[in-house]
Design a protein around this motif. Structure first.
Motif, PDB file in Angstrom:
ATOM      1  N   ASP A 170       0.692  -1.113  -0.142  1.00 47.21           N
ATOM      2  CA  ASP A 170      -0.023  -0.136   0.023  1.00 47.21           C
ATOM      3  C   ASP A 170       0.815   1.153   0.119  1.00 47.21           C
ATOM      4  O   ASP A 170       0.344   2.518  -0.615  1.00 47.21           O
ATOM      5  CB  ASP A 170      -1.098   0.016   1.332  1.00 47.21           C
ATOM      6  N   VAL A 171       2.250   1.153   0.681  1.00 46.80           N
ATOM      7  CA  VAL A 171       3.154   2.350   0.708  1.00 46.80           C
ATOM      8  C   VAL A 171       4.115   2.257  -0.230  1.00 46.80           C
ATOM      9  O   VAL A 171       4.912   1.316  -0.042  1.00 46.80           O
ATOM     10  CB  VAL A 171       3.215   2.328   2.173  1.00 46.80           C
ATOM     11  N   ASP A 172       4.484   3.502  -0.938  1.00 47.02           N
ATOM     12  CA  ASP A 172       5.630   3.531  -1.573  1.00 47.02           C
ATOM     13  C   ASP A 172       6.459   4.735  -1.052  1.00 47.02           C
ATOM     14  O   ASP A 172       5.991   5.754  -0.623  1.00 47.02           O
ATOM     15  CB  ASP A 172       5.477   3.654  -3.176  1.00 47.02           C
ATOM     16  N   VAL A 173       7.782   4.778  -0.875  1.00 50.16           N
ATOM     17  CA  VAL A 173       8.531   5.913  -0.271  1.00 50.16           C
ATOM     18  C   VAL A 173       9.893   5.775  -0.951  1.00 50.16           C
ATOM     19  O   VAL A 173      10.307   4.593  -1.176  1.00 50.16           O
ATOM     20  CB  VAL A 173       8.617   5.716   1.264  1.00 50.16           C
ATOM     21  N   THR A 174      10.337   7.112  -1.399  1.00 47.55           N
ATOM     22  CA  THR A 174      11.462   7.036  -1.888  1.00 47.55           C
ATOM     23  C   THR A 174      12.012   8.424  -1.447  1.00 47.55           C
ATOM     24  O   THR A 174      11.518   9.266  -0.767  1.00 47.55           O
ATOM     25  CB  THR A 174      11.522   7.092  -3.654  1.00 47.55           C
ATOM     26  N   ALA A 175      13.585   8.786  -1.648  1.00 43.46           N
ATOM     27  CA  ALA A 175      14.034   9.769  -1.375  1.00 43.46           C
ATOM     28  C   ALA A 175      14.990  10.331  -2.301  1.00 43.46           C
ATOM     29  O   ALA A 175      15.771   9.358  -3.000  1.00 43.46           O
ATOM     30  CB  ALA A 175      14.904   9.661   0.057  1.00 43.46           C
ATOM     31  N   VAL A 176      15.064  11.405  -2.569  1.00 50.40           N
ATOM     32  CA  VAL A 176      16.232  12.283  -3.545  1.00 50.40           C
ATOM     33  C   VAL A 176      17.417  12.820  -2.638  1.00 50.40           C
ATOM     34  O   VAL A 176      16.907  13.667  -1.897  1.00 50.40           O
ATOM     35  CB  VAL A 176      15.558  13.006  -4.366  1.00 50.40           C
ATOM     36  N   LEU A 187      23.885  16.532  -3.552  1.00 49.58           N
ATOM     37  CA  LEU A 187      25.150  17.138  -3.071  1.00 49.58           C
ATOM     38  C   LEU A 187      25.727  17.929  -4.405  1.00 49.58           C
ATOM     39  O   LEU A 187      26.149  17.202  -5.185  1.00 49.58           O
ATOM     40  CB  LEU A 187      26.211  16.043  -2.653  1.00 49.58           C
ATOM     41  N   GLY A 188      25.298  19.065  -4.188  1.00 49.92           N
ATOM     42  CA  GLY A 188      25.610  19.831  -5.429  1.00 49.92           C
ATOM     43  C   GLY A 188      24.882  19.518  -6.768  1.00 49.92           C
ATOM     44  O   GLY A 188      23.811  19.712  -6.686  1.00 49.92           O
ATOM     45  N   GLU A 189      25.447  19.314  -7.760  1.00 45.32           N
ATOM     46  CA  GLU A 189      25.004  18.715  -8.794  1.00 45.32           C
ATOM     47  C   GLU A 189      24.677  17.574  -8.929  1.00 45.32           C
ATOM     48  O   GLU A 189      23.812  16.987  -9.836  1.00 45.32           O
ATOM     49  CB  GLU A 189      25.800  19.288 -10.267  1.00 45.32           C
ATOM     50  N   ARG A 190      24.899  16.422  -8.055  1.00 44.50           N
ATOM     51  CA  ARG A 190      24.678  15.442  -7.984  1.00 44.50           C
ATOM     52  C   ARG A 190      23.472  14.867  -7.213  1.00 44.50           C
ATOM     53  O   ARG A 190      23.131  15.627  -6.390  1.00 44.50           O
ATOM     54  CB  ARG A 190      25.938  14.556  -7.213  1.00 44.50           C
ATOM     55  N   GLU A 191      23.069  13.745  -7.909  1.00 45.48           N
ATOM     56  CA  GLU A 191      21.454  13.587  -7.370  1.00 45.48           C
ATOM     57  C   GLU A 191      21.486  12.142  -7.561  1.00 45.48           C
ATOM     58  O   GLU A 191      21.676  11.403  -8.679  1.00 45.48           O
ATOM     59  CB  GLU A 191      20.366  14.182  -8.347  1.00 45.48           C
ATOM     60  N   LEU A 192      20.854  11.414  -6.525  1.00 48.15           N
ATOM     61  CA  LEU A 192      20.626   9.982  -6.486  1.00 48.15           C
ATOM     62  C   LEU A 192      19.232   9.803  -5.847  1.00 48.15           C
ATOM     63  O   LEU A 192      18.932  10.152  -4.868  1.00 48.15           O
ATOM     64  CB  LEU A 192      21.567   9.404  -5.365  1.00 48.15           C
ATOM     65  N   ARG A 193      18.347   9.017  -6.571  1.00 49.69           N
ATOM     66  CA  ARG A 193      16.931   8.560  -6.211  1.00 49.69           C
ATOM     67  C   ARG A 193      17.171   7.240  -5.511  1.00 49.69           C
ATOM     68  O   ARG A 193      17.714   6.057  -6.256  1.00 49.69           O
ATOM     69  CB  ARG A 193      15.920   8.719  -7.310  1.00 49.69           C
ATOM     70  N   VAL A 194      16.629   7.041  -4.412  1.00 49.83           N
ATOM     71  CA  VAL A 194      16.692   5.894  -3.437  1.00 49.83           C
ATOM     72  C   VAL A 194      15.486   5.541  -3.125  1.00 49.83           C
ATOM     73  O   VAL A 194      14.682   6.171  -2.454  1.00 49.83           O
ATOM     74  CB  VAL A 194      17.730   6.054  -2.445  1.00 49.83           C
ATOM     75  N   GLN A 241      15.151  14.370   0.690  1.00 53.27           N
ATOM     76  CA  GLN A 241      13.598  14.677   0.552  1.00 53.27           C
ATOM     77  C   GLN A 241      12.808  13.565   0.044  1.00 53.27           C
ATOM     78  O   GLN A 241      13.192  12.995  -0.847  1.00 53.27           O
ATOM     79  CB  GLN A 241      13.232  16.040  -0.103  1.00 53.27           C
ATOM     80  N   THR A 242      11.900  13.342   0.791  1.00 52.19           N
ATOM     81  CA  THR A 242      11.300  11.933   0.599  1.00 52.19           C
ATOM     82  C   THR A 242      10.178  12.244  -0.163  1.00 52.19           C
ATOM     83  O   THR A 242       9.290  13.287  -0.231  1.00 52.19           O
ATOM     84  CB  THR A 242      10.624  11.115   1.944  1.00 52.19           C
ATOM     85  N   SER A 243       9.538  11.181  -0.805  1.00 57.08           N
ATOM     86  CA  SER A 243       8.202  11.264  -1.679  1.00 57.08           C
ATOM     87  C   SER A 243       7.635   9.994  -1.332  1.00 57.08           C
ATOM     88  O   SER A 243       8.356   9.030  -1.068  1.00 57.08           O
ATOM     89  CB  SER A 243       8.565  11.235  -2.957  1.00 57.08           C
ATOM     90  N   SER A 244       6.253   9.931  -0.947  1.00 60.12           N
ATOM     91  CA  SER A 244       5.583   8.780  -0.473  1.00 60.12           C
ATOM     92  C   SER A 244       4.203   8.783  -0.734  1.00 60.12           C
ATOM     93  O   SER A 244       3.452  10.144  -0.834  1.00 60.12           O
ATOM     94  CB  SER A 244       5.780   8.497   0.995  1.00 60.12           C
ATOM     95  N   THR A 245       3.405   7.686  -0.990  1.00 64.11           N
ATOM     96  CA  THR A 245       1.781   7.900  -0.913  1.00 64.11           C
ATOM     97  C   THR A 245       1.538   7.871   0.376  1.00 64.11           C
ATOM     98  O   THR A 245       0.152   7.988   0.603  1.00 64.11           O
ATOM     99  CB  THR A 245       1.627   6.437  -1.688  1.00 64.11           C
ATOM    100  N   ALA A 246       2.116   7.829   1.458  1.00 68.15           N
ATOM    101  CA  ALA A 246       1.665   7.850   2.724  1.00 68.15           C
ATOM    102  C   ALA A 246       2.069   9.276   3.123  1.00 68.15           C
ATOM    103  O   ALA A 246       3.077   9.936   2.964  1.00 68.15           O
ATOM    104  CB  ALA A 246       2.131   6.947   3.679  1.00 68.15           C
ATOM    105  N   ARG A 247       1.069  10.032   3.454  1.00 65.04           N
ATOM    106  CA  ARG A 247       1.157  11.453   3.621  1.00 65.04           C
ATOM    107  C   ARG A 247       2.429  11.727   4.895  1.00 65.04           C
ATOM    108  O   ARG A 247       3.224  12.790   4.664  1.00 65.04           O
ATOM    109  CB  ARG A 247      -0.077  12.322   4.199  1.00 65.04           C
ATOM    110  N   SER A 248       2.189  11.060   5.880  1.00 68.19           N
ATOM    111  CA  SER A 248       3.096  11.319   6.917  1.00 68.19           C
ATOM    112  C   SER A 248       4.812  10.896   6.768  1.00 68.19           C
ATOM    113  O   SER A 248       5.514  11.611   7.340  1.00 68.19           O
ATOM    114  CB  SER A 248       2.851  10.327   8.093  1.00 68.19           C
ATOM    115  N   LEU A 249       4.898  10.161   5.534  1.00 63.68           N
ATOM    116  CA  LEU A 249       6.240   9.916   4.959  1.00 63.68           C
ATOM    117  C   LEU A 249       6.631  10.798   3.877  1.00 63.68           C
ATOM    118  O   LEU A 249       7.601  10.752   3.572  1.00 63.68           O
ATOM    119  CB  LEU A 249       6.352   8.380   4.494  1.00 63.68           C
TER     120      LEU A 249
END
Length: 580
Positions: free
Chosen positions: A127-133, A136-143, A168-176
Motif C-alpha cells: 500500500d505504501v511507496d516511499v523514496t528519497a532524493v 550534493l551540489g549537482e549530484r543527485e541519487l534517487r533511492v 527529501q522523501t516522496s511517499s503515497t503515505a502523507r506522514s512519510l
C-alpha cells in the motif's frame, strides 16, 4: 491453456497421456532416458536433442505432433499487480509528520540507514511507496525505501563521496512524504562497491578487483551451525566472491526444508504480498559477515530448481519481489546481482521478461552494482544495456572462448560455472583438482575470471556447492596462488596477448608476460625478450605453487629449461617493473 511447444517442460509432456503416446509412437527410446523420468524440468526441444541427436529428423516430427495437443498441466495461480494507495492516509494527517532518525558518524562507501516511524495499517508492503532524493551540489541519487515491519520504514544510502547530502522523501503515505534532512558524510577507508571497469572490475576508489569466487547456492538455508562452518571455511581461503541464492534450492544433494523464506508462510501457502523481515535480517547479517571477510555476495534472484513455486510466481509478484530485494540490499557495498542461475531452464520466462527484470534492478539500484544473468546452454547476449558483464556456464576451450566473448561484448567475462572439483556421480561435479585449477588458468589467460565450486560428497549429502560447510579440495590453494601471480602484474590484471599455437600468452605487453603451457609438458622453451628490454625470467609450476627465478637479467633470445610436467608457465618481467 496453450498447446505444447519447443520450450514446454518435458516433465509436463511425459505426465500427460496423449502427449506421452506421441513420443512413444515416434521415438520410444526417449521415454527410457533418465532425462525424461517425469521429475526433470527441461525444455522439450533441447532435451530431445540431447537424448536423440540434434540432427535426428524425428525431433521435428515430435514437435509438430505435440504442437497440436493442448497442454493440460495445472498452473499455479499467480498474484495480481498491486498499486500503492495514494489515499493510504487521510487528509487529516500532516504531510511529513512522521518521526525520522538520521544516523551520525556516516562514512563514505558505508551503508547509512535512515529510519522513519510510520503507519502500519493495511499492508504497508504493497500500500505504501516511499523514496528519497539525495543531492550534493549537482549530484543527485534517487533511492527507494522499504517497509521493515512494525512502524519501520527504511531508506538505505551508500554515499559515494563525502559531504553534506540533503534528502527529501516522496511517499503515497502523507506522514512519510516531503520529509527533509541532511546526512553528513565524512571520508573513510572503505573501498566501496565493485563496478565493471572496461574489461575488468574495480572498487569505487579505483582499486582493481580480481574476482576469484566460489559457489554455495543454499548455504543460508541450512542450520545455523553449518552456516557458521561455511563462514569459517571461507575465512581460510582467498575467495572474494560467493554465488548464492535468495530462494532455497531443490535438487540432488539439496532437498532439505529451510526454516524460513523470502515470503511469510502459513501451512503450505506463501503470502507473496508480504515479505518475511526476520528472514531478511538474518540474511543481511550473513552479507555483513561476508563483507568482513572481503567477499562479494553474488546474489541469484531466480533459479529453476524449485518445489515451492518461486520459479513461476508470475510477472506481478516477480516485479514486487525484485523491487523489494534490490531496494533493501543495494546499499550493501559487497552485493552483485545475478538475474538467474540457468535462466534458460526457467521455462515460464522469455527474453522480454529478463530484459524487464534487468531494467527493474537497474531502476532500483542507484549504486550500480554488477549485474548479469547465467545460462544453462543458451548463452545470453550480453549486449543488453542492463548487463555489466558476462556470467557464463561453459567448460571447453575456455581461453579461446573468453577472448571471443570479450571481443563480442566488450565487457568483463566471468565463467561462473566451468565445472566443479569433486567426486559425485555427475559429470559436471567430478573434476580433479588439477582440472579445476587448469580451467582457472585458462580463463585468466584469456583475460577473464572464473568461479570455483566443490562437490565432494559427505554423509548427509553435505556438499559445499549446495549447503556450504567445509572445503576439502585441492584447488582453492592453487587458485589463491594464481591470484598472487596476477596481483604481481603492473596493473594487477591480465590482458590476452598474441600467442603461440601451443602456448597462450597474457599479461601487460612489454612489461609482464606469462606463457602458459596447460596440459603440455615441455622440457625447455626458447623465448624472445622484447627488444630493448632486460628482464627477469621465472619458471612457474601452477600445481606445486612454486616460482623459480633464473639467475641474472636476460635479453634477446634465450632457452628456458622447464620441469617437463603439466601446468607450468614462464614469466617475463621487465627489470624496470621488478623488485630486484
Amino acid at each position: 491453456m496453450s498447446n505444447f511447444h519447443e520450450r514446454s517442460n518435458i516433465a509436463d509432456v511425459i505426465a500427460q497421456a496423449d502427449a506421452r503416446e506421441v513420443i512413444r509412437g515416434i521415438a520410444p527410446e526417449v521415454l527410457d532416458s533418465s532425462l525424461a523420468d517425469g521429475s526433470t524440468s527441461f525444455p522439450l526441444a533441447r532435451i530431445l536433442g540431447v537424448i536423440l541427436d540434434d540432427a535426428d529428423p524425428r525431433i521435428a516430427q515430435i514437435l509438430a505432433a505435440l504442437g497440436n495437443i493442448e497442454d493440460h498441466t495445472p498452473r499455479p495461480v499467480v498474484g495480481e499487480r498491486i498499486t500503492p494507495q495514494p489515499d493510504y492516509e487521510g487528509d487529516d494527517v500532516e504531510r511529513g509528520s512522521a518521526p525520522v532518525t538520521v544516523p551520525a558518524g556516516v562514512e563514505v562507501n558505508r551503508m547509512a540507514e535512515i529510519v522513519i516511524s510510520g503507519p502500519s495499517h493495511g499492508n504497508p508492503f504493497t500500500d505504501v511507496d516511499v523514496t528519497a532524493v539525495f543531492t550534493l551540489g549537482e549530484r543527485e541519487l534517487r533511492v527507494g525505501g522499504f517497509y521493515d515491519g512494525g512502524d519501520r520504514y527504511v531508506i538505505r544510502f551508500l554515499p559515494p563521496v563525502p559531504g553534506s547530502w540533503r534528502f527529501q522523501t516522496s511517499s503515497t503515505a502523507r506522514s512519510l512524504d516531503a520529509i527533509t534532512g541532511i546526512l553528513d558524510v565524512s571520508g573513510g577507508e572503505e573501498r566501496g562497491a565493485v563496478h565493471a571497469d572496461g574489461m575488468h572490475f574495480a572498487y569505487a576508489d579505483g582499486t582493481p578487483f580480481v574476482p576469484m569466487g566460489t559457489t554455495s547456492y543454499a548455504w543460508t538455508h541450512q542450520e545455523q551451525e553449518r552456516q557458521e562452518q561455511t563462514l569459517a571455511a571461507l575465512s581460510k581461503t582467498s575467495f572474494n566472491k560467493l554465488r548464492m541464492g535468495l530462494f532455497p534450492k531443490h535438487f540432488i544433494y539439496n532437498e532439505n526444508e529451510p526454516d524460513d523464506f523470502v515470503f511469510p508462510r502459513a501451512g503450505e501457502e506463501f503470502d507473496t504480498t508480504r515479505f518475511d523481515v526476520e528472514f531478511f535480517r538474518r540474511f543481511e547479517r550473513r552479507l555483513e559477515q561476508l563483507d568482513e571477510l572481503g567477499i562479494q555476495a553474488d546474489l541469484i534472484l531466480f533459479h529453476p530448481y524449485d518445489r515451492w513455486g518461486f520459479a513461476h510466481l508470475g510477472r506481478a509478484v516477480d516485479d514486487r519481489y525484485v523491487s523489494y530485494v534490490v531496494r533493501r540490499l543495494a546499499a550493501f557495498p559487497n552485493v552483485w546481482w545475478s538475474l538467474a542461475n540457468e535462466y534458460d531452464l526457467l521455462l515460464t520466462k522469455d527474453v522480454g521478461d529478463w530484459d524487464r527484470i534487468g531494467a527493474l534492478v537497474r531502476e532500483n539500484d542507484p549504486f550500480g552494482h554488477p549485474l548479469s544473468i547465467h545460462n544453462w546452454v543458451d548463452i545470453w547476449d550480453y549486449s543488453s544495456p542492463w548487463a555489466t558483464h558476462a556470467s557464463i556456464q561453459h567448460g571447453e576451450m575456455l581461453g579461446a572462448k573468453v577472448r571471443e566473448w570479450r571481443r563480442t561484448w566488450n565487457k568483463p567475462v566471468v565463467v561462473d560455472e566451468c565445472g566443479y572439483e569433486g567426486d559425485i556421480d555427475q559429470g559436471w561435479g567430478f573434476l580433479s583438482a588439477q582440472d579445476e585449477m587448469h580451467r582457472f588458468w585458462s580463463v585468466a589467460m584469456g583475460g577473464g575470471y572464473a568461479t570455483h565450486g566443490e562437490t565432494y560428497w559427505a554423509e548427509g549429502d553435505v556438499i559445499f556447492w549446495a549447503k556450504g560447510g567445509q572445503l576439502r579440495g585441492g584447488s582453492p590453494d592453487r587458485i589463491a596462488f594464481l591470484q598472487s601471480v596476477i596481483a604481481e602484474s603492473p596493473t594487477g590484471r591480465l590482458e590476452p596477448l598474441p600467442s603461440d599455437f601451443d602456448a597462450v600468452h597474457a599479461g601487460v605487453a612489454g612489461e609482464y608476460v606469462l606463457i602458459y603451457f596447460g596440459g603440455g609438458q615441455p622440457a625447455f622453451r626458447s623465448i624472445s625478450i622484447p627488444s630493448g628490454v632486460r628482464a627477469h625470467v621465472d619458471v612457474i609450476d601452477a600445481w606445486s605453487m612454486t616460482i623459480d627465478r633464473l639467475p641474472g637479467l636476460h635479453e634477446g633470445d634465450i632457452r628456458v629449461d622447464l620441469p617437463a610436467r603439466p601446468y607450468t608457465a614462464i614469466r617475463i618481467t621487465a627489470a624496470s617493473t621488478a623488485t630486484d
